[in-house]
Design a protein around this motif. Structure first.
Motif, PDB file in Angstrom:
ATOM      1  N   LYS A 147       2.278   1.620  -3.405  1.00 58.77           N
ATOM      2  CA  LYS A 147       1.238   2.037  -4.334  1.00 58.77           C
ATOM      3  C   LYS A 147       0.935   3.520  -4.178  1.00 58.77           C
ATOM      4  O   LYS A 147       0.789   4.250  -5.167  1.00 58.77           O
ATOM      5  CB  LYS A 147      -0.030   1.210  -4.088  1.00 58.77           C
ATOM      6  CG  LYS A 147      -1.163   1.538  -5.031  1.00 58.77           C
ATOM      7  CD  LYS A 147      -2.370   0.668  -4.744  1.00 58.77           C
ATOM      8  CE  LYS A 147      -3.530   1.021  -5.673  1.00 58.77           C
ATOM      9  NZ  LYS A 147      -4.729   0.184  -5.380  1.00 58.77           N
ATOM     10  N   ALA A 148       0.840   3.991  -2.913  1.00 63.53           N
ATOM     11  CA  ALA A 148       0.587   5.412  -2.669  1.00 63.53           C
ATOM     12  C   ALA A 148       1.730   6.269  -3.193  1.00 63.53           C
ATOM     13  O   ALA A 148       1.516   7.339  -3.786  1.00 63.53           O
ATOM     14  CB  ALA A 148       0.385   5.648  -1.170  1.00 63.53           C
ATOM     15  N   GLN A 166       0.828  -1.210   0.000  1.00 62.00           N
ATOM     16  CA  GLN A 166       0.000   0.000   0.000  1.00 62.00           C
ATOM     17  C   GLN A 166       0.864   1.262   0.000  1.00 62.00           C
ATOM     18  O   GLN A 166       0.550   2.240  -0.677  1.00 62.00           O
ATOM     19  CB  GLN A 166      -0.918  -0.012   1.218  1.00 62.00           C
ATOM     20  CG  GLN A 166      -1.995  -1.095   1.157  1.00 62.00           C
ATOM     21  CD  GLN A 166      -2.848  -1.119   2.396  1.00 62.00           C
ATOM     22  OE1 GLN A 166      -2.655  -0.312   3.307  1.00 62.00           O
ATOM     23  NE2 GLN A 166      -3.803  -2.042   2.454  1.00 62.00           N
ATOM     24  N   SER A 214       2.149  13.891 -13.914  1.00 65.07           N
ATOM     25  CA  SER A 214       1.019  14.306 -14.747  1.00 65.07           C
ATOM     26  C   SER A 214       0.809  15.817 -14.654  1.00 65.07           C
ATOM     27  O   SER A 214       0.536  16.498 -15.657  1.00 65.07           O
ATOM     28  CB  SER A 214      -0.243  13.570 -14.304  1.00 65.07           C
ATOM     29  OG  SER A 214      -1.367  14.018 -15.033  1.00 65.07           O
ATOM     30  N   GLY A 220       3.699   5.491  -5.626  1.00 66.41           N
ATOM     31  CA  GLY A 220       3.612   5.477  -7.086  1.00 66.41           C
ATOM     32  C   GLY A 220       2.538   6.409  -7.605  1.00 66.41           C
ATOM     33  O   GLY A 220       2.744   7.121  -8.601  1.00 66.41           O
ATOM     34  N   GLU A 221       1.364   6.415  -6.913  1.00 68.94           N
ATOM     35  CA  GLU A 221       0.290   7.316  -7.347  1.00 68.94           C
ATOM     36  C   GLU A 221       0.699   8.774  -7.174  1.00 68.94           C
ATOM     37  O   GLU A 221       0.399   9.620  -8.030  1.00 68.94           O
ATOM     38  CB  GLU A 221      -0.978   7.022  -6.539  1.00 68.94           C
ATOM     39  CG  GLU A 221      -1.612   5.680  -6.869  1.00 68.94           C
ATOM     40  CD  GLU A 221      -2.831   5.409  -6.026  1.00 68.94           C
ATOM     41  OE1 GLU A 221      -3.084   6.215  -5.096  1.00 68.94           O
ATOM     42  OE2 GLU A 221      -3.527   4.410  -6.284  1.00 68.94           O
ATOM     43  N   ALA A 222       1.386   9.078  -6.060  1.00 69.94           N
ATOM     44  CA  ALA A 222       1.837  10.451  -5.841  1.00 69.94           C
ATOM     45  C   ALA A 222       2.828  10.884  -6.912  1.00 69.94           C
ATOM     46  O   ALA A 222       2.749  12.000  -7.454  1.00 69.94           O
ATOM     47  CB  ALA A 222       2.460  10.577  -4.449  1.00 69.94           C
ATOM     48  N   GLU A 223       3.748   9.993  -7.219  1.00 66.81           N
ATOM     49  CA  GLU A 223       4.739  10.310  -8.259  1.00 66.81           C
ATOM     50  C   GLU A 223       4.063  10.466  -9.619  1.00 66.81           C
ATOM     51  O   GLU A 223       4.404  11.355 -10.409  1.00 66.81           O
ATOM     52  CB  GLU A 223       5.782   9.192  -8.322  1.00 66.81           C
ATOM     53  CG  GLU A 223       6.933   9.444  -9.294  1.00 66.81           C
ATOM     54  CD  GLU A 223       7.820  10.595  -8.848  1.00 66.81           C
ATOM     55  OE1 GLU A 223       8.570  11.119  -9.704  1.00 66.81           O
ATOM     56  OE2 GLU A 223       7.770  10.959  -7.647  1.00 66.81           O
ATOM     57  N   SER A 224       3.049   9.580  -9.878  1.00 69.56           N
ATOM     58  CA  SER A 224       2.337   9.664 -11.159  1.00 69.56           C
ATOM     59  C   SER A 224       1.578  10.993 -11.291  1.00 69.56           C
ATOM     60  O   SER A 224       1.608  11.644 -12.336  1.00 69.56           O
ATOM     61  CB  SER A 224       1.369   8.490 -11.276  1.00 69.56           C
ATOM     62  OG  SER A 224       0.582   8.596 -12.434  1.00 69.56           O
ATOM     63  N   LYS A 225       0.908  11.406 -10.185  1.00 72.24           N
ATOM     64  CA  LYS A 225       0.173  12.677 -10.230  1.00 72.24           C
ATOM     65  C   LYS A 225       1.121  13.866 -10.376  1.00 72.24           C
ATOM     66  O   LYS A 225       0.810  14.841 -11.069  1.00 72.24           O
ATOM     67  CB  LYS A 225      -0.676  12.821  -8.971  1.00 72.24           C
ATOM     68  CG  LYS A 225      -1.838  11.823  -8.911  1.00 72.24           C
ATOM     69  CD  LYS A 225      -2.631  11.975  -7.625  1.00 72.24           C
ATOM     70  CE  LYS A 225      -3.788  10.995  -7.591  1.00 72.24           C
ATOM     71  NZ  LYS A 225      -4.570  11.103  -6.337  1.00 72.24           N
TER      72      LYS A 225
END
Length: 286
Positions: free
Chosen positions: A188-189, A185, A199, A191-196
């Motif tokens: 994953k968090a 988790q 973006s 990764g999502e932060a880095e992706s946002k």
């Protein structure tokens, strides 16, 4: 071993006890010996010098009130120099050894908990061996080795121990799984932060490129077409983008985008709203 014409053969690893008129006379070692039976000599019996093993099963209770069966293997042999003692002083060697084993085990195990019995089985074996060696040497026997080969708790206790062990392992496995899920988790968090973040950088660069393109287009159009203002160029650009957007929406059968109000005149309203917003922002800054 054989006897014929007053001669006697003693096999290897054996001894014979010879008596003279019922009284012990001599220990006959392996080989051929003269036995003049007519003079009152006779064979009282034989004795093996080979190592023998006796398995003893002893049931006793531990300090924490658990009944266990301890299996001890006693390896022993008769000593050739004390063969007469081994032959005459004991009626039943195996029962004598078994009695000493019972006595030592039932005196040692009740002082220990069940887990300690398993851990200290070598100490129990050593205690049995020392006691047997001290007692049996008097009777002409040597204790070669003593082994505790098995410790058998009551079946219900054994089942309970297995269940406790299984529960402990399941608890460790659950903790490890929870820790692994936690790491997943967190990763994953992250990764999502880095992706946002990436973006957002992409959108910012895209908007910057649009602004730069619009500025260049306005400047170029104003230079090539005399009498036009920046407002006229922006209106034309917005109308062009509006029709391009409507074309893309119409080309896709699964599009869910809806413009309200709809019509070419709405572009002028949108342009006026954008200009008013820019003017208000500039006035607030000043």
């Amino acid at each position: 071993m054989g006897q014929a014409f007053g001669c006697l053969q003693v096999d290897q690893s054996n001894v014979i006890i010879r008596e003279h008129f019922g009284k012990f006379d001599e220990v006959l070692e392996p080989g051929c010996h003269c036995l003049p039976w007519c003079l009152g000599y006779q064979v009282a019996g034989g004795l093996s010098l080979r190592v023998q093993q006796l398995d003893v099963r002893c049931e006793t209770k531990t300090k924490d009130n658990v009944f266990v069966t301890v299996v001890a293997s006693i390896q022993y042999r008769a000593v050739a120099d004390k063969a007469s003692d081994a032959f005459y002083r004991l009626t039943n060697t195996r029962e004598q050894i078994q009695s000493y084993v019972f006595d030592v085990i039932r005196a040692s195990v009740p002082k220990l908990n069940l887990d300690a019995v398993f851990e200290q089985k070598n100490d129990i074996a050593k205690a049995v061996e020392d006691e047997l060696e001290k007692a049996m040497s008097t009777y002409g026997y040597e204790i070669v080795q003593t082994l505790i080969v098995d410790i058998e708790p009551d079946p219900h206790v054994k089942r309970a121990m297995n269940e406790i062990n299984a529960a402990a392992r399941m608890r460790v496995a659950a903790n490890d799984k929870a820790e692994a899920d936690k790491i997943l988790q967190i990763k994953k968090a992250e990764g999502e932060a880095e992706s946002k973040y990436l973006s957002g950088l992409g959108i910012a660069r895209q908007r910057q490129a649009i602004v730069d393109g619009l500025r260049d287009s306005v400047l170029a159009f104003s230079e090539n077409v005399p009498g036009t203002t920046a407002k006229d160029v922006m209106d034309m650009v917005l109308v062009t983008q509006y029709f391009d957007t409507m074309k893309e929406i119409g080309a896709s059968s699964k599009s869910s985008s809806v413009f309200i109000p709809h019509g070419p005149g709405a572009v002028r309203d949108v342009a006026s709203q954008i200009r008013e917003g820019l003017l208000q922002a500039q006035s607030l800054k000043s």
